[in-house]
Design a protein around this motif. Structure first.
Motif, PDB file in Angstrom:
ATOM      1  N   LEU A 187      -9.781  51.433  10.774  1.00 58.33           N
ATOM      2  CA  LEU A 187     -10.776  51.997  11.691  1.00 58.33           C
ATOM      3  C   LEU A 187     -12.013  51.109  11.774  1.00 58.33           C
ATOM      4  CD1 LEU A 187     -10.529  55.774  10.732  1.00 58.33           C
ATOM      5  CD2 LEU A 187      -9.853  54.738  12.902  1.00 58.33           C
ATOM      6  N   ALA A 188     -12.439  50.572  10.652  1.00 59.42           N
ATOM      7  CA  ALA A 188     -13.603  49.685  10.654  1.00 59.42           C
ATOM      8  C   ALA A 188     -13.318  48.421  11.455  1.00 59.42           C
ATOM      9  CB  ALA A 188     -14.004  49.339   9.225  1.00 59.42           C
ATOM     10  N   GLU A 189     -12.104  47.890  11.325  1.00 59.66           N
ATOM     11  CA  GLU A 189     -11.736  46.694  12.080  1.00 59.66           C
ATOM     12  C   GLU A 189     -11.707  46.963  13.583  1.00 59.66           C
ATOM     13  OE1 GLU A 189      -8.140  45.110  10.462  1.00 59.66           O
ATOM     14  OE2 GLU A 189      -9.081  44.704   8.526  1.00 59.66           O
ATOM     15  N   LEU A 190     -11.473  48.212  13.958  1.00 62.50           N
ATOM     16  CA  LEU A 190     -11.499  48.588  15.376  1.00 62.50           C
ATOM     17  C   LEU A 190     -12.911  48.867  15.874  1.00 62.50           C
ATOM     18  CD1 LEU A 190      -8.450  51.032  15.596  1.00 62.50           C
ATOM     19  CD2 LEU A 190      -8.594  48.691  16.459  1.00 62.50           C
ATOM     20  N   GLY A 191     -13.906  48.757  14.984  1.00 62.25           N
ATOM     21  CA  GLY A 191     -15.278  49.029  15.368  1.00 62.25           C
ATOM     22  C   GLY A 191     -15.643  50.505  15.294  1.00 62.25           C
ATOM     23  N   ARG A 192     -14.823  51.283  14.628  1.00 64.28           N
ATOM     24  CA  ARG A 192     -15.059  52.732  14.516  1.00 64.28           C
ATOM     25  C   ARG A 192     -15.563  53.035  13.106  1.00 64.28           C
ATOM     26  NH1 ARG A 192      -9.323  54.551  16.850  1.00 64.28           N
ATOM     27  NH2 ARG A 192      -9.949  56.576  16.006  1.00 64.28           N
ATOM     28  N   GLU A 193     -16.721  52.444  12.789  1.00 60.06           N
ATOM     29  CA  GLU A 193     -17.264  52.508  11.441  1.00 60.06           C
ATOM     30  C   GLU A 193     -17.563  53.925  10.973  1.00 60.06           C
ATOM     31  OE1 GLU A 193     -18.508  50.448  13.774  1.00 60.06           O
ATOM     32  OE2 GLU A 193     -18.120  48.424  13.017  1.00 60.06           O
ATOM     33  N   ASP A 194     -18.118  54.743  11.851  1.00 63.86           N
ATOM     34  CA  ASP A 194     -18.461  56.112  11.452  1.00 63.86           C
ATOM     35  C   ASP A 194     -17.210  56.903  11.066  1.00 63.86           C
ATOM     36  OD1 ASP A 194     -21.209  55.770  11.770  1.00 63.86           O
ATOM     37  OD2 ASP A 194     -21.128  56.300  13.891  1.00 63.86           O
ATOM     38  N   GLU A 195     -16.142  56.711  11.813  1.00 61.20           N
ATOM     39  CA  GLU A 195     -14.884  57.382  11.468  1.00 61.20           C
ATOM     40  C   GLU A 195     -14.325  56.850  10.152  1.00 61.20           C
ATOM     41  OE1 GLU A 195     -11.998  58.107  14.792  1.00 61.20           O
ATOM     42  OE2 GLU A 195     -13.478  56.867  15.854  1.00 61.20           O
ATOM     43  N   ALA A 196     -14.435  55.550   9.958  1.00 57.86           N
ATOM     44  CA  ALA A 196     -13.951  54.946   8.720  1.00 57.86           C
ATOM     45  C   ALA A 196     -14.730  55.480   7.519  1.00 57.86           C
ATOM     46  CB  ALA A 196     -14.075  53.426   8.806  1.00 57.86           C
ATOM     47  N   LEU A 197     -16.044  55.596   7.661  1.00 64.66           N
ATOM     48  CA  LEU A 197     -16.857  56.139   6.565  1.00 64.66           C
ATOM     49  C   LEU A 197     -16.435  57.571   6.239  1.00 64.66           C
ATOM     50  CD1 LEU A 197     -20.424  54.806   7.420  1.00 64.66           C
ATOM     51  CD2 LEU A 197     -18.958  54.126   5.504  1.00 64.66           C
ATOM     52  N   ALA A 198     -16.162  58.342   7.271  1.00 63.37           N
ATOM     53  CA  ALA A 198     -15.735  59.728   7.042  1.00 63.37           C
ATOM     54  C   ALA A 198     -14.416  59.769   6.270  1.00 63.37           C
ATOM     55  CB  ALA A 198     -15.602  60.465   8.373  1.00 63.37           C
ATOM     56  N   GLN A 199     -13.506  58.855   6.592  1.00 67.16           N
ATOM     57  CA  GLN A 199     -12.224  58.824   5.882  1.00 67.16           C
ATOM     58  C   GLN A 199     -12.411  58.393   4.432  1.00 67.16           C
ATOM     59  OE1 GLN A 199      -9.263  59.986   6.949  1.00 67.16           O
ATOM     60  NE2 GLN A 199     -10.472  60.681   8.682  1.00 67.16           N
ATOM     61  N   TRP A 200     -13.300  57.427   4.202  1.00 68.93           N
ATOM     62  CA  TRP A 200     -13.553  57.014   2.810  1.00 68.93           C
ATOM     63  C   TRP A 200     -14.230  58.129   2.034  1.00 68.93           C
ATOM     64  CZ3 TRP A 200     -10.425  53.857   1.032  1.00 68.93           C
ATOM     65  CH2 TRP A 200     -10.003  52.736   1.725  1.00 68.93           C
ATOM     66  N   ASP A 201     -15.089  58.897   2.696  1.00 62.75           N
ATOM     67  CA  ASP A 201     -15.709  60.038   2.014  1.00 62.75           C
ATOM     68  C   ASP A 201     -14.651  61.063   1.605  1.00 62.75           C
ATOM     69  OD1 ASP A 201     -18.245  58.955   2.198  1.00 62.75           O
ATOM     70  OD2 ASP A 201     -18.767  60.059   4.017  1.00 62.75           O
ATOM     71  N   LYS A 202     -13.661  61.253   2.458  1.00 66.33           N
ATOM     72  CA  LYS A 202     -12.567  62.162   2.101  1.00 66.33           C
ATOM     73  C   LYS A 202     -11.783  61.624   0.908  1.00 66.33           C
ATOM     74  CE  LYS A 202     -11.795  64.158   6.667  1.00 66.33           C
ATOM     75  NZ  LYS A 202     -10.851  64.301   7.793  1.00 66.33           N
ATOM     76  N   ALA A 203     -11.552  60.316   0.891  1.00 63.73           N
ATOM     77  CA  ALA A 203     -10.831  59.711  -0.229  1.00 63.73           C
ATOM     78  C   ALA A 203     -11.629  59.849  -1.528  1.00 63.73           C
ATOM     79  CB  ALA A 203     -10.554  58.235   0.054  1.00 63.73           C
ATOM     80  N   ILE A 204     -12.943  59.693  -1.449  1.00 59.92           N
ATOM     81  CA  ILE A 204     -13.789  59.845  -2.635  1.00 59.92           C
ATOM     82  C   ILE A 204     -13.704  61.266  -3.163  1.00 59.92           C
ATOM     83  CG2 ILE A 204     -16.209  59.918  -3.385  1.00 59.92           C
ATOM     84  CD1 ILE A 204     -16.628  57.442  -1.503  1.00 59.92           C
ATOM     85  N   ALA A 205     -13.657  62.239  -2.263  1.00 57.06           N
ATOM     86  CA  ALA A 205     -13.620  63.645  -2.662  1.00 57.06           C
ATOM     87  C   ALA A 205     -12.231  64.102  -3.111  1.00 57.06           C
ATOM     88  CB  ALA A 205     -14.095  64.521  -1.506  1.00 57.06           C
ATOM     89  N   ALA A 206     -11.197  63.340  -2.765  1.00 57.81           N
ATOM     90  CA  ALA A 206      -9.826  63.741  -3.097  1.00 57.81           C
ATOM     91  C   ALA A 206      -9.608  63.682  -4.607  1.00 57.81           C
ATOM     92  CB  ALA A 206      -8.828  62.838  -2.392  1.00 57.81           C
ATOM     93  N   PRO A 207      -9.105  64.759  -5.196  1.00 57.20           N
ATOM     94  CA  PRO A 207      -8.934  64.776  -6.653  1.00 57.20           C
ATOM     95  C   PRO A 207      -7.800  63.877  -7.150  1.00 57.20           C
ATOM     96  CG  PRO A 207      -8.097  66.801  -5.693  1.00 57.20           C
ATOM     97  CD  PRO A 207      -8.748  66.032  -4.586  1.00 57.20           C
ATOM     98  N   ASN A 208      -6.855  63.524  -6.295  1.00 59.51           N
ATOM     99  CA  ASN A 208      -5.674  62.787  -6.738  1.00 59.51           C
ATOM    100  C   ASN A 208      -5.668  61.321  -6.338  1.00 59.51           C
ATOM    101  OD1 ASN A 208      -5.026  65.338  -7.478  1.00 59.51           O
ATOM    102  ND2 ASN A 208      -3.228  65.538  -6.189  1.00 59.51           N
ATOM    103  N   TYR A 209      -6.769  60.800  -5.887  1.00 58.94           N
ATOM    104  CA  TYR A 209      -6.806  59.396  -5.458  1.00 58.94           C
ATOM    105  C   TYR A 209      -6.650  58.509  -6.687  1.00 58.94           C
ATOM    106  CZ  TYR A 209      -7.845  55.774  -2.051  1.00 58.94           C
ATOM    107  OH  TYR A 209      -7.752  54.718  -1.187  1.00 58.94           O
ATOM    108  N   ASP A 210      -5.639  57.641  -6.682  1.00 58.02           N
ATOM    109  CA  ASP A 210      -5.290  56.866  -7.871  1.00 58.02           C
ATOM    110  C   ASP A 210      -6.356  55.848  -8.291  1.00 58.02           C
ATOM    111  OD1 ASP A 210      -2.899  58.149  -8.340  1.00 58.02           O
ATOM    112  OD2 ASP A 210      -1.740  56.750  -7.124  1.00 58.02           O
ATOM    113  N   CYS A 211      -6.749  55.000  -7.404  1.00 60.34           N
ATOM    114  CA  CYS A 211      -7.725  53.952  -7.726  1.00 60.34           C
ATOM    115  C   CYS A 211      -9.105  54.415  -7.284  1.00 60.34           C
ATOM    116  CB  CYS A 211      -7.336  52.646  -7.049  1.00 60.34           C
ATOM    117  SG  CYS A 211      -5.754  52.010  -7.597  1.00 60.34           S
TER     118      CYS A 211
END
Length: 77
Positions: A3-27
Motif C-alpha cells: 500500500l505504501a508503494e502505491l502511495g496509499r500511506e494512510d491505509e498502510a499505516l492503518a494496516q501496520w497499526d492492526k498488525a501491532i495490535a494483533a496478539p498473534n503476530y510472530d515478528c
C-alpha cells in the motif's frame, strides 16, 4: 508495504497499526519498523524515530531498525 508503494500511506499505516495490535503476530518488531519507514517517507521524523525505537526495544539486535533509527536522528538534528 504494498500500500505504501502505491502511495496509499494512510491505509498502510492503518494496516501496520492492526498488525501491532494483533496478539498473534510472530515478528513483533516488523510492524513497528515498517510503520517507521512509512512515517519517515512522509517526513514525520519524530514519529518514525519512535516507531524504530519500539522495534529496537523488541529486538535490539536487528540491524535494519538500528540503522533507520540513527538515520531519523540525523533528520531531526
Amino acid at each position: 508495504v504494498y500500500l505504501a508503494e502505491l502511495g496509499r500511506e494512510d491505509e498502510a499505516l492503518a494496516q501496520w497499526d492492526k498488525a501491532i495490535a494483533a496478539p498473534n503476530y510472530d515478528c513483533r518488531n516488523y510492524p513497528h519498523y515498517h510503520r517507521g519507514r512509512i512515517l519517515e517517507q512522509m517526513a514525520r521524523f519524530p514519529e518514525a524515530r519512535d516507531a524504530y525505537l519500539k522495534s529496537i526495544e523488541i529486538d535490539p539486535e536487528w540491524e535494519p531498525a538500528q540503522t533507520a533509527f540513527r538515520r531519523t536522528l540525523g533528520w531531526l538534528n
